[in-house]
Design a protein around this motif. Structure first.
Motif, PDB file in Angstrom:
ATOM      1  N   ALA A  72       0.835  -1.210   0.000  1.00 22.54           N
ATOM      2  CA  ALA A  72       0.000   0.000   0.000  1.00 22.54           C
ATOM      3  C   ALA A  72       0.862   1.249   0.000  1.00 22.54           C
ATOM      4  CB  ALA A  72      -0.929  -0.005   1.216  1.00 22.54           C
ATOM      5  N   GLU A  73       1.945   1.233   0.766  1.00 26.32           N
ATOM      6  CA  GLU A  73       2.843   2.385   0.821  1.00 26.32           C
ATOM      7  C   GLU A  73       3.527   2.620  -0.524  1.00 26.32           C
ATOM      8  OE1 GLU A  73       5.532   3.841   4.336  1.00 26.32           O
ATOM      9  OE2 GLU A  73       6.409   2.111   3.338  1.00 26.32           O
ATOM     10  N   THR A  74       3.923   1.550  -1.182  1.00 32.08           N
ATOM     11  CA  THR A  74       4.538   1.673  -2.509  1.00 32.08           C
ATOM     12  C   THR A  74       3.536   2.261  -3.500  1.00 32.08           C
ATOM     13  OG1 THR A  74       5.961  -0.210  -2.052  1.00 32.08           O
ATOM     14  CG2 THR A  74       5.695   0.409  -4.359  1.00 32.08           C
ATOM     15  N   LEU A  75       2.304   1.805  -3.429  1.00 35.89           N
ATOM     16  CA  LEU A  75       1.284   2.314  -4.342  1.00 35.89           C
ATOM     17  C   LEU A  75       0.954   3.776  -4.061  1.00 35.89           C
ATOM     18  CD1 LEU A  75      -1.130  -0.746  -4.539  1.00 35.89           C
ATOM     19  CD2 LEU A  75       0.499   0.035  -6.264  1.00 35.89           C
ATOM     20  N   ILE A  76       1.013   4.180  -2.790  1.00 35.55           N
ATOM     21  CA  ILE A  76       0.729   5.575  -2.452  1.00 35.55           C
ATOM     22  C   ILE A  76       1.793   6.498  -3.046  1.00 35.55           C
ATOM     23  CG2 ILE A  76       0.716   7.208  -0.512  1.00 35.55           C
ATOM     24  CD1 ILE A  76      -0.834   5.107   1.056  1.00 35.55           C
ATOM     25  N   ASN A  77       3.018   6.004  -3.208  1.00 41.40           N
ATOM     26  CA  ASN A  77       4.105   6.824  -3.750  1.00 41.40           C
ATOM     27  C   ASN A  77       4.111   6.891  -5.277  1.00 41.40           C
ATOM     28  OD1 ASN A  77       5.252   7.739  -1.335  1.00 41.40           O
ATOM     29  ND2 ASN A  77       6.234   5.772  -1.020  1.00 41.40           N
ATOM     30  N   GLY A 112      -6.023   8.207  -8.476  1.00 39.37           N
ATOM     31  CA  GLY A 112      -5.190   9.377  -8.754  1.00 39.37           C
ATOM     32  C   GLY A 112      -5.598  10.568  -7.919  1.00 39.37           C
ATOM     33  N   ALA A 113      -6.901  10.787  -7.769  1.00 37.83           N
ATOM     34  CA  ALA A 113      -7.377  11.902  -6.947  1.00 37.83           C
ATOM     35  C   ALA A 113      -7.029  11.680  -5.479  1.00 37.83           C
ATOM     36  CB  ALA A 113      -8.883  12.062  -7.117  1.00 37.83           C
ATOM     37  N   LEU A 114      -7.198  10.444  -4.994  1.00 40.63           N
ATOM     38  CA  LEU A 114      -6.858  10.134  -3.599  1.00 40.63           C
ATOM     39  C   LEU A 114      -5.366  10.294  -3.361  1.00 40.63           C
ATOM     40  CD1 LEU A 114      -7.582   8.987  -0.789  1.00 40.63           C
ATOM     41  CD2 LEU A 114      -7.166   6.721  -1.754  1.00 40.63           C
TER      42      LEU A 114
END
Length: 190
Positions: A122-127, A180-182
Motif C-alpha cells: 500500500a505504501e509503494t502504491l501511495i508513492n 489518482g485523486a486520492l
C-alpha cells in the motif's frame, strides 16, 4: 513643557533603537565558508549558507515509510494477539459488524496481512505519482475507443465483446481516476 520633553526623549530612544536594529557587521567578521542548514521547499531540498546563497543542486526528499515501519514492528500481529478487536466487539463498539462476526474474522486475518506485507505494498502504491494514474486512465479509455472502433458490429458475440471490454475499461478508468485523486490528496504538501 513636560509634553515636549517627553516627545524629545521618546524621539531619541526611538532613534537609538533604530540605529541598533539597523547595525550590520562588517563583511570581514562574517565566516566565509560556513554551511547553513538545508531548507526544504516543497519536494526539493536547497542548501543555504549564511550569505543566503545555495549550491543550485536540488535533492529529492526521501519518502516517509510509516506503513513499512508499522509492518516492521509487527503491529497488526500484536493487535491480533492482544485481542483488541475482539474486546471491542464484546463491548458492543461495532454493533452491526459484530452481529456478522466480521471483527473476529478480520482479527484472524491480521497476521496474514503482516506475512504478505500488505502495508508495504500500500505504501509503494501511495508513492506512485497521481499524474501517472490519470494518464493510465486516459490511455485505457483511448485504447477502448480504438478497440470499439476497430471491432465490427455485425455479430452478437462481437457486440458482447465490445460491451464487456467497454465495461471493464470504464470501471478500470474510474478506479484509476479515483486512485489518482486520492493519491494526489495524500501526496500534497498543503
Amino acid at each position: 513643557a513636560e509634553g515636549s520633553l517627553a516627545r524629545f526623549i521618546f524621539a531619541r530612544m526611538l532613534a537609538a533603537v533604530a540605529a541598533l536594529l539597523s547595525f550590520t557587521a562588517p563583511l570581514a567578521s562574517r565566516p566565509v565558508a560556513q554551511r547553513g542548514a538545508a531548507v526544504s521547499m516543497g519536494e526539493k531540498v536547497l542548501s543555504l549558507d549564511n550569505m543566503g546563497l545555495y549550491s543550485g543542486k536540488a535533492a529529492q526528499k526521501a519518502p516517509v515509510r510509516v506503513l513499512t515501519r508499522i509492518e516492521d514492528l509487527r503491529v497488526l500481529t500484536s493487535l491480533a494477539e492482544a485481542g483488541v478487536l475482539s474486546a471491542a466487539e464484546e463491548a458492543g463498539v461495532f454493533s452491526k459488524l459484530e452481529s456478522a462476526g466480521a471483527i473476529s474474522q478480520a482479527e484472524k486475518l491480521l497476521p496474514l496481512a503482516d506475512k504478505l506485507q500488505v502495508l508495504a505494498l500500500a505504501e509503494t502504491l501511495i508513492n506512485v505519482p497521481a499524474g501517472l494514474l490519470t494518464a493510465a486512465a486516459v490511455a485505457l479509455l483511448a485504447g477502448e475507443v480504438g478497440l470499439i472502433a476497430a471491432v465490427p458490429d455485425d455479430s452478437a458475440p462481437l457486440v458482447a465483446l465490445q460491451l464487456v471490454s467497454g465495461g471493464v475499461a470504464g470501471l478500470g478508468a474510474v478506479v484509476l481516476l479515483a486512485s489518482g485523486a486520492l493519491f494526489s490528496a495524500l501526496q500534497s504538501t498543503d
